[in-house]
Each structure stands twice: as C-alpha cells, then as structure tokens.
Design an enzyme around this catalytic site. Structure first.
Site, mmCIF file in Angstrom:
data_model
loop_
_atom_site.group_PDB
_atom_site.id
_atom_site.type_symbol
_atom_site.label_atom_id
_atom_site.label_comp_id
_atom_site.label_asym_id
_atom_site.label_seq_id
_atom_site.Cartn_x
_atom_site.Cartn_y
_atom_site.Cartn_z
ATOM 1 N N ARG A 88 1.234 -1.628 0.147
ATOM 2 C CA ARG A 88 0.084 -0.133 -0.069
ATOM 3 C C ARG A 88 0.552 1.049 -0.560
ATOM 4 N NH1 ARG A 88 -1.611 0.615 3.907
ATOM 5 N NH2 ARG A 88 -1.492 -0.619 5.321
ATOM 6 N N TYR B 65 -1.348 -3.961 -6.560
ATOM 7 C CA TYR B 65 -1.785 -4.498 -5.513
ATOM 8 C C TYR B 65 -2.297 -4.725 -4.437
ATOM 9 C CZ TYR B 65 1.414 -6.653 -2.612
ATOM 10 O OH TYR B 65 1.566 -8.374 -1.343
ATOM 11 N N GLY B 66 -2.799 -5.227 -3.735
ATOM 12 C CA GLY B 66 -3.816 -5.373 -2.440
ATOM 13 C C GLY B 66 -4.281 -4.574 -2.164
ATOM 14 N N GLY B 67 -4.435 -3.689 -0.691
ATOM 15 C CA GLY B 67 -5.626 -2.760 -0.413
ATOM 16 C C GLY B 67 -5.709 -1.649 -1.202
ATOM 17 N N LYS C 157 -8.939 -2.343 2.023
ATOM 18 C CA LYS C 157 -9.013 -1.363 3.288
ATOM 19 C C LYS C 157 -10.773 -0.211 2.913
ATOM 20 C CE LYS C 157 -6.114 -3.793 5.067
ATOM 21 N NZ LYS C 157 -6.232 -4.077 6.368
ATOM 22 N N HIS D 187 -10.318 -2.156 11.949
ATOM 23 C CA HIS D 187 -9.449 -2.602 11.533
ATOM 24 C C HIS D 187 -9.399 -4.143 12.253
ATOM 25 C CE1 HIS D 187 -4.902 -2.897 9.856
ATOM 26 N NE2 HIS D 187 -5.608 -3.685 9.381
ATOM 27 N N SER E 123 -0.636 -3.518 10.439
ATOM 28 C CA SER E 123 -0.448 -4.200 9.351
ATOM 29 C C SER E 123 0.782 -4.886 10.043
ATOM 30 C CB SER E 123 0.103 -3.317 8.006
ATOM 31 O OG SER E 123 -1.444 -2.564 7.588
ATOM 32 N N CYS F 100 1.287 -7.356 12.144
ATOM 33 C CA CYS F 100 1.284 -7.444 12.880
ATOM 34 C C CYS F 100 0.699 -8.517 13.803
ATOM 35 C CB CYS F 100 1.240 -5.888 14.309
ATOM 36 S SG CYS F 100 2.159 -4.403 13.517
ATOM 37 N N GLY F 101 -0.211 -9.289 13.411
ATOM 38 C CA GLY F 101 -0.658 -10.561 13.536
ATOM 39 C C GLY F 101 -1.565 -10.802 13.162
ATOM 40 N N ASP G 80 -9.216 -9.652 9.235
ATOM 41 C CA ASP G 80 -8.892 -8.397 9.002
ATOM 42 C C ASP G 80 -9.827 -7.202 9.393
ATOM 43 O OD1 ASP G 80 -6.222 -7.020 8.283
ATOM 44 O OD2 ASP G 80 -7.440 -6.353 6.361
ATOM 45 N N SER H 130 4.759 -10.176 0.299
ATOM 46 C CA SER H 130 4.646 -11.647 -0.126
ATOM 47 C C SER H 130 3.251 -12.102 0.579
ATOM 48 C CB SER H 130 5.481 -12.590 -0.820
ATOM 49 O OG SER H 130 6.217 -12.778 0.589
ATOM 50 N N ARG H 131 2.614 -12.338 -0.113
ATOM 51 C CA ARG H 131 1.172 -12.939 0.670
ATOM 52 C C ARG H 131 0.326 -13.763 -0.443
ATOM 53 N NH1 ARG H 131 -0.944 -8.993 4.300
ATOM 54 N NH2 ARG H 131 0.287 -7.001 4.665
ATOM 55 N N TYR I 181 2.578 -16.481 18.908
ATOM 56 C CA TYR I 181 1.763 -17.772 17.812
ATOM 57 C C TYR I 181 0.812 -17.748 18.561
ATOM 58 C CZ TYR I 181 5.095 -16.066 14.561
ATOM 59 O OH TYR I 181 6.134 -15.281 13.258
ATOM 60 N N GLY I 182 0.914 -19.207 18.750
ATOM 61 C CA GLY I 182 -0.063 -20.807 19.399
ATOM 62 C C GLY I 182 -0.171 -20.709 21.637
ATOM 63 N N ASN J 255 0.525 -17.026 22.359
ATOM 64 C CA ASN J 255 -0.095 -16.395 22.587
ATOM 65 C C ASN J 255 -2.317 -16.518 23.013
ATOM 66 O OD1 ASN J 255 1.244 -14.820 21.474
ATOM 67 N ND2 ASN J 255 0.789 -14.220 19.742
#
Ligand code: GTP
Ligand code: SPV
Ligand code: MN
Length: 584
Positions: free
Chosen positions: A67, A195-197, A204, A224, A246, A248-249, A273, A363-364, A488-489, A491
């Site tokens: 973005r 690209y993306g957003g 978005k 968000h 964006s 951040c998990g 998201d 990359s996504r 990750y798990g 959390n």
C-alpha cells in the site's frame, strides 16, 4: 431504462475506453477462463499442480508491492472532515487531477465489472460494492476475498445502494498513482497500482475507509480487527476482536493452533482483518467479517507458527511476490526450510542468496476463508457474533507489557487512541520506525480521527455489557534483542487470561497504565520461560511511561480543540498516576 449500475458502467467505459466489457458472475467456469488467460499472458505462473492444485503465483510490478499511504487521499468538501491524519484533496480538485489518468486507460484491455457483497449474503449488516477493473488478477482476487458475482447482482437488483469503485492499472507508475476516496458520495477511484489494498477496493478502501464513514453516520463500527472465538473446556465460546496494525499478527492470532488444546482451549477463526460491529437490540456488540478470504503475509508463516494456514494454502490459493522453488512450489523466508538451491526470487530472477530476501517481505497468499481448518462453524452467522473483549496491540520492542487491561470503556478508548507500533513492510516507507497508529486505523479511518475517537466514546455507554478492552504486545525484546515471548500458538495463554478476567476468575496488579497479570495468574504449564523473562515481559516502568505520555501529548496537539475532552481527561489521569511514581 438502464439501472444505476448499468449507467455507471457505461459512463466508466466511455472514460476508460476498454476494448471489451465482462460482467463477472463468480462462477467456476469464469474463474477457469480468467486463469487460462492469465497463464497465457504471464500474469499467472503455474505452481506445482500435484502439491499445490489450482495454485498460481503472481508477480506484481517491482515498484508496486505494498500500500502507498502517501498516494492515498480522503476527499471531503471540508479539509477538517478528513482530519489531520489523512492526506486530503477537495473532491473537485481530486477529480480534475485523477480523471485524465483514467481517460483511455483501458484501451486494448478488458474491463471487468466485479459486483460483490461485504458480509454474509443473508446478513442485515452486509453492503454491496461494485469494482470496475482492468486487472484480471484483481477480479480473481476479489472472487476469493468477497462474495462476488451473481449473488451480489441478485441482491442489488435495480437499486443504487452500492459503493462504486473504479480501478485501472494505468501505467503502474507511482508518479501517476492515486487511491482517492469520496466518502460524502461513497465513491472510490484507484489508478496506477495492481497490489493489495490499493487495488482490491472491497478491502481497505470500502470495508474500512468508506465503511468507517458510514458507520459513524449509522451508529456502528468498521474496524481493522480480526475476530476469533476462544472455546473453553466446557465448550463455551467467547468472541474477541483485535486491532493490530498491518503485519503485526492479526491473521496469525485469528488462525492459531492453541498451545492449551490439551486443557480444552481452542481458537476459532471468524475473520482476520476487518470487523463490522453493530449494537444489537439486546445491547451486545455483534461482529461480522465483511470478507470471505484471507490476504495474508507469507514470510514467517510455517508449520509451527501457523499450521492452519499451511494446510489451507495448499490448494486454490493465489500467491503474490513469493519466491518459487525449482519444483515450482512457493517459498519464503521463515517457511522453516533452508533456502533450496535453484530458487527463483519474487522478481523472477535466479536467487543469488545473501542479504536480499528471495520472497518480498510483503509477499502474500490469497485464500478462501472456508479453507482454513480453524474456521468457525458460525463465521457466516448473519447476525454476527457477540464480542466480549476488544484487544489493541502493536510492535513495541520496549515499553508495553505482554498484556494489560484498561480500567473501563473510556480508558480503553484512550488506550486504543494512544496505540503505537513499529512500521512494517505492509506499506511503502521505512520499516521499524515507531509511529502512533490509533486503533490500527491511522491509514484506514475515512474521516477526522478526533470524531472517530468521539464515536468510540459514544458507543460504550450504549452497550449493556461493554466488551473489556485490553492491550497486548507480542514483540517486546530483551537486552539481547530477542523476542521475550514465544508468540503464535502460545498467545492463547494471554487470551485465556482475558477470559479469566471477564469471568472474574483471576486478580491482577494495578499499575498506572491498567491491570497487569500477576505472574501466577497466567497459565504457563508446558512453557519453559524463566521468572526473570516473565518479569521483564510484564514490567511497567514509570519513567519510560512518563516519556510515552509526553509523546502522546505531542501527538494529540495535532487534533487541537476537536479532540474529545474525555480523551484529554484520560491523558491527565495517566500523567497524574505516573507523576506519583516517577522521580520528576
Ligand atoms: P496484515 O495482513 O498486513 O494486516 O497483517 P497481520 O496483522 O494479519 O499480521 P500477520 O499475522 O500476517 O503477521 C505479520 C508478521 O508478524 C508475520 O511475519 C508473522 O510471522 C509475524 N507474527 C505474527 N504473530 C506473531 C507473534 O505472536 N510473535 C512474533 N514474534 N511474530 C509474529
Ligand atoms: C494491510 O496492509 O493491512 C493489509 C494488506 O492487509 S493490504 O490489503 O495491502 O492493505
Ligand atoms: Mn493479515
């Protein structure tokens, strides 16, 4: 008589002059046609169809990989309505500037008319959008990310109740790239990016920027936020929504495999998201996920950090800007294998190793939500799911503890309003700089952020049991520079603490910033973490927070008189709680 949609399509075609117009119906046959065509023209690279059936790799232009916030505008008649945190142009000026870039932009190209629903088709909270685009990749992506095609056209009928979004790749030059929003007329124009957003306008642009404007007008919230359900050993599911900036998990938290599965705690995914939340007649806050797919960050994703995603993306997935192995499988940094020889980098060159990553850091994968093993059986519930906790968080190498709970709704809104995070590769610009990002909405709030804070303040008192508001930080680092928390798990342990707080099962220590877990109130069985590390993770240093409070005060200056008094009051209370503890 033509319908409002037909008229707008005709008008857009007159401007952009495509050689052909295709109305997308969302069918399998149409998807196959798009795929064939993209394989032919090189927009798709076929991945290994044995190990990755119906998966393709798309390489975007190297100057179009994230973005571009500096080229994103909110165009309201009055500048003050866009506020101090948005780029602004007057609507007439924006149209004068951007219209010429659309003039003839689709010559020799096909124009796709992409109707879509945001939210479950049967939900009273859903909204319709239509994107006109000259990118088949965008059309194929929108098919995954939303309820696209016939279903949307049928719901729309002859109505004019849709958000139009005009998109063209233009010449892909950042010099001629604009993502402009006209919230007063509910219109989006985007040119110069694929690209993306920037290009998937349902995401978005509509579901956050335009929707946040609608939400304020209509008394709901467009945030968000991921949405997840935490199941306890009795089978009861408690729903939570979390706003992280964006990269951040969000996706990883929403899709985690719980480290406490053997104790009966598991996590269900509703969204990764965006959350649209309404005040229901029973006084609960009910959230729907407006999207139907996940556009997730690839780097860092592996069988340990996110096994659910690794399962989900093995079929019917579009990869964008990942690397590719010589057996034509997608590859990225952190996939948990050493770089194989014969790797092709995201630009399509033989990867030479060294410092430059093989996959682009942003990359996504684009994957249907229904493919995730963790998807909740209720994720398409038309009435949404009741939210018991709202969570804010970001990347803070220092300062913010693993988790804390705000005192009450108004204080929680202040916690969200003062969020900050280190920047990531999801947007162009420098990575790793700490910036204020209220509610993770800095790049996505479609109106004046002061009014947005006020809207938040007004929602709480309208709720019967307002969700508890928490703040988390998975990214605190020790003196050695390493993350203190495994993430990750793991959390889930923090989510369980929140659940225990909601149910009144655990105490907490009072600090100037809010309630912080006592070390014994966290469920840590099976995790090897030293007492020192835990103390570091939970520490609230009053001197550091006093500096933070000063930074917050400077940030709030931007908003002048328009900043709600309640926010200012919360800041003063924080300052005085800190003042009692600091050496100043
Ligand atoms: P957007 O899709 O851009 O909105 O990002 P997101 O908020 O969904 O972030 P995502 O879950 O994709 O994570 C972004 C990056 O952070 C990835 O590289 C992850 O591997 C990493 N990450 C996610 N969760 C954690 C965590 O708990 N700890 C650590 N250390 N890294 C994490
Ligand atoms: C984000 O940047 O928050 C994303 C990626 O989810 S994009 O769709 O490009 O906005
Ligand atoms: Mn994500």
């Amino acid at each position: 008589m033509s319908t409002p949609l037909e008229s707008w399509v005709e008008e857009s075609a007159k401007l952009t002059k495509p050689s052909k117009i295709v109305w997308c119906d969302g069918s399998e046959a149409e998807n196959e046609r798009l795929t064939e065509q993209m394989l032919d023209d090189g927009s798709y690279i076929e991945l290994n169809q044995e190990t990755y059936p119906r998966c393709y790799l798309h390489r975007s232009s190297p100057n179009d990989v994230a973005r571009t916030e500096s080229l994103t505008f909110i165009c309201t008649r009055k500048k003050i309505d866009a506020g101090p945190t948005n780029n602004w142009m007057a609507p007439a000026e924006a149209k004068e500037k951007v219209r010429p870039l659309f003039d003839g932009a689709m010559k020799g190209r096909t124009m796709y008319v992409v109707p879509y629903i945001l939210g479950p088709a049967a939900s009273p909270y859903s909204k319709i959008g239509v994107e006109i685009t000259d990118s088949p990749y965008v059309a194929a992506s929108m098919r995954i990310m939303s309820r696209m095609g016939r279903v949307a056209l049928d719901l729309l009928g002859r109505s004019d109740d849709f958000v139009p979004g005009l998109h063209s790749l233009g010449d892909l030059s950042p010099e001629r790239r604009f993502i402009v929003h006209f919230p007063e007329e509910k219109l989006i124009w985007s040119v110069g990016s694929g690209y993306g957003g920037n290009a998937l306008l349902g995401k978005k642009c509509f579901a956050l920027r335009i929707a946040s404007w609608m939400a304020r007008e209509q008394g709901w919230m467009a945030e968000h936020m991921l949405i997840l359900g935490l199941e306890d050993p009795s089978g009861k599911v408690t729903y939570m929504a979390a706003a992280f900036p964006s990269a951040c998990g969000k996706t990883n938290l929403a899709m985690m495999v719980s480290a406490l599965t053997s104790q009966g705690y598991r996590v269900w995914t509703i969204g990764d998201d965006i959350a649209w939340m309404h005040i229901a007649s029973d006084g609960t806050l009910r959230a729907i996920n407006p999207e139907a797919g996940f556009f997730g960050v690839a780097p860092g994703t592996n069988g340990k950090t996110n096994p659910n995603v690794m399962t989900a993306i093995h079929h019917d997935t579009i990869f964008t800007n990942t690397a590719m192995t010589d057996s034509r499988e997608p590859w990225w940094e952190g996939i948990d294998s050493t770089p194989p020889s014969g790797l092709t980098d995201w630009k399509g060159n033989q990867w030479s190793g060294g410092k430059t990553p093989a996959a682009h850091p942003n990359s996504r994968y684009t994957e249907p939500a229904s493919q995730s093993p963790s998807i909740s059986p209720y994720w398409e519930n038309p009435n949404g799911l009741p939210i018991s906790a709202l969570i804010f968080g970001g990347r803070r190498a220092r300062l913010a503890p693993l988790v804390y709970e705000s005192y009450k709704w108004q204080h929680g809104v202040f916690v969200g309003a003062t969020m900050a995070s280190e920047t990531t590769a999801a947007a162009t610009g420098t990575v790793g700089v700490t910036r204020r990002d209220p509610m993770a909405m800095l790049p996505f709030c479609g109106y004046n952020m002061s009014d947005y804070f006020r809207h938040w303040l007004e929602i709480g008192p309208k709720l019967k049991n307002p969700p508890r508001i928490f703040h988390v930080n998975w990214f605190r680092r020790g003196t050695d520079g390493q993350f203190l928390w495994p993430g990750y798990g793991e959390n889930v342990r923090v989510l369980k603490w929140m659940l225990d707080r909601i149910e009144g099962r655990v105490g907490a220590s009072e600090t100037p910033i809010g309630w912080v877990p006592t070390p014994s109130s966290l469920t840590l069985d099976g995790l090897s973490i030293s007492r020192d590390t835990l103390n570091e993770l939970l520490a609230v240093n009053p001197d550091d927070w006093a500096q933070e409070e000063q930074a917050v005060a400077r940030f709030f200056e931007k908003f002048g008189d328009r900043l709600p008094a309640a926010i200012r009051d919360e800041q003063k209370s924080l300052a005085s709680r800190l003042g009692a503890l600091t050496s100043r």
